[in-house]
Design an enzyme around this catalytic site. Structure first.
Site, short mmCIF file in Angstrom:
data_model
loop_
_atom_site.label_atom_id
_atom_site.label_comp_id
_atom_site.label_asym_id
_atom_site.label_seq_id
_atom_site.Cartn_x
_atom_site.Cartn_y
_atom_site.Cartn_z
CG HIS A 121 40.76 25.12 22.87
ND1 HIS A 121 41.20 24.60 21.68
CD2 HIS A 121 41.35 26.32 22.99
CE1 HIS A 121 42.03 25.46 21.11
NE2 HIS A 121 42.14 26.52 21.88
CG ASP A 198 42.34 20.90 27.13
OD1 ASP A 198 43.46 21.29 27.54
OD2 ASP A 198 41.72 21.45 26.22
CD GLN A 201 44.25 28.58 29.16
OE1 GLN A 201 44.74 29.30 30.02
NE2 GLN A 201 44.50 28.76 27.89
CE LYS A 224 47.27 27.30 25.58
NZ LYS A 224 46.74 28.43 24.85
CB CYS A 362 40.03 28.12 20.02
SG CYS A 362 41.16 28.79 18.83
C1 LIG Z 1 41.79 24.85 27.08
C2 LIG Z 1 42.69 24.72 25.90
N1 LIG Z 1 42.80 23.54 25.28
C3 LIG Z 1 43.59 23.36 24.22
C4 LIG Z 1 44.34 24.39 23.72
C5 LIG Z 1 45.21 24.15 22.52
O1 LIG Z 1 46.55 24.24 22.88
P1 LIG Z 1 47.68 24.22 21.76
O2 LIG Z 1 47.29 25.25 20.76
O3 LIG Z 1 48.93 24.56 22.51
O4 LIG Z 1 47.70 22.84 21.19
C6 LIG Z 1 44.26 25.65 24.32
C7 LIG Z 1 44.99 26.80 23.76
O5 LIG Z 1 44.54 27.91 23.83
C8 LIG Z 1 43.42 25.81 25.45
O6 LIG Z 1 43.32 26.98 26.06
#
Ligand SMILES: Cc1ncc(COP(=O)(O)O)c(C=O)c1O
Length: 404
Positions: A121, A198, A201, A224, A362
């Site tokens: 992401h 990370d 998800q 999430k 993203c």
């Molecule tokens: C794999 C992954 N990493 C990071 C994020 C970023 O999360 P946040 O916007 O809650 O900081 C997301 C959000 O869609 C994600 O799916």
């Protein structure tokens, strides 16, 4: 697992959109919130609202107790070693920026290498790019194959003594791929690199044992995981956190301030400057308890059934190409449909009451890899049903006919 009972916990699901029952399949973007989370936040604002840590009155004591109790809930949920390792943030993005800025600023120098995967992401790309720009370090990328699986041979070759950090997404939001983080972490540690996982998800779908996996830095977001937006967590090894400079300065992260010098607070408070999202943190605690009450065995089994059901339908649907068919994947059906732009698809489906996401998710490098501008993505959760998957495909059928 009784899905109808679970659906009753989520008031938002019981509404119509354009005259159709809402079919919410955008769970990878954010999950819906159960009544217990909503009630917990409401209770906080109605009964306990107050600032934490510094108060000497009852409301502040109650708010502090509930805020700190969530830290312990999180520690237990992810099996972190100590609550000192649990830092509240605004979410995954802020957690990663904290590590890149504080740990990265102190530990990364010219010609060091940071290794991330092709399916990250943007949150796990851009902070490292910014760090590389500041320090002269190099960003390297672990490639993936057509199925959306990491090339682990290439990974082993990319790792070397200059690799200081490996950043890997546990579960890809754009593809659904679950990465083999246990092996990847071991390999990274063999060359002395730290690993940031990370978990944005994966956290609601797969149990994550931070100590067993030996994760150095773990980032995730409450929203999430059936919790509120604007709150998340960084879990990191105590020794690393102790050696890192603070990320932001301000209230709560200090022990003593004079104009000459400031003495920083102990962990975890050293990294929590300013009044935090108290209601959000307490709501996060309620969300984690909700997941724990259902249990990951039931969650994983149910979500697998649903993904299998949807995948079979996708395979039989003429003109649909799945993007991401990794052997190990969860809860995400990303696809393109011949002759229909994903954004048009999203709009047509919305008029049928079906909420999906269309775009680059993203994860633009994933789109570049598959040479598509965007994909349509249906992502599932514990409250989704086979009937909702049917509704998705009926709506897709309408879209296909419109553009035929
Ligand atoms: C794999 C992954 N990493 C990071 C994020 C970023 O999360 P946040 O916007 O809650 O900081 C997301 C959000 O869609 C994600 O799916």
């Amino acid at each position: 697992m009784n899905i109808q009972e679970i659906r009753k916990d989520f008031p938002i699901l019981h509404q119509e959109v354009f005259g159709h029952p809402l079919v919410y399949l955008d769970n990878a973007a954010t999950t819906q919130k159960p009544q217990c989370v909503i009630d917990t936040i409401r209770h906080y604002y109605e009964k306990d609202n107050s600032n934490i840590h510094r108060g000497v009155h009852s409301l502040s004591e109650r708010a502090t107790k509930d805020y700190e109790a969530t830290r312990e809930t999180i520690r237990g949920f992810f099996n972190a070693k100590s609550t000192k390792e649990v830092i509240f943030t605004r979410g995954t993005t802020e957690s990663i920026n904290l590590v890149a800025s504080s740990w990265g600023g102190a530990n990364i120098g010219k010609d060091d290498e940071i290794l991330i995967t092709h399916m990250e992401h943007h949150s796990n790309i851009v902070p490292w790019q910014m760090l590389c720009e500041r320090t002269g370090a190099k960003l390297k990328v672990i490639p993936m194959n057509e199925a959306g699986e990491l090339d682990l041979v290439a990974y082993a070759e990319l790792l070397n003594e200059r690799t200081k950090l490996v950043g890997v997404v546990h579960m890809s939001n754009a593809l659904g791929t679950i990465n083999p983080i246990a092996d990847m972490i071991q390999q990274a540690h063999q060359v002395g690199a730290k690993v940031l996982v990370d978990g944005a998800q994966a956290a609601a779908h797969i149990p994550t044992d931070i100590q067993a996996l030996d994760i150095d830095f773990y980032a995730t977001s409450a929203h999430k995981m059936y919790g509120p937006t604007g709150v998340g967590v960084l879990i990191a090894k105590e020794a690393l956190l102790n050696a890192m400079p603070p990320y932001q300065g301000g209230g709560d992260m200090i022990l003593m301030v004079t104009f000459e010098k400031t003495q920083y607070n102990a962990l975890p408070h050293k990294f929590e400057a300013g009044t935090p999202n108290i209601a959000g943190v307490i709501g996060f605690g309620a969300a984690l308890k909700y997941i724990q009450n259902i249990g990951f065995d039931a969650i994983m089994q149910r979500e697998k059934e649903l993904l299998n059901y949807a995948t079979k339908k996708a395979q039989a649907f003429a003109g649909l190409k799945q993007i991401g068919i990794a052997k190990d994947k969860a809860c995400v059906l990303s696809f393109v449909l011949d002759g229909v732009h994903p954004h048009d698809l999203g709009t047509i489906l919305d008029h049928e009451g079906v909420a999906i996401r269309a775009g680059h998710h993203c994860a633009m490098p994933v789109m570049q890899f598959y040479k598509v501008p965007a994909t349509a993505r249906a992502s599932f959760s514990i409250y989704n049903t086979e009937a909702e998957v049917d509704a998705l495909f009926e709506a897709l059928e309408k879209a296909r006919n419109m553009f035929a």
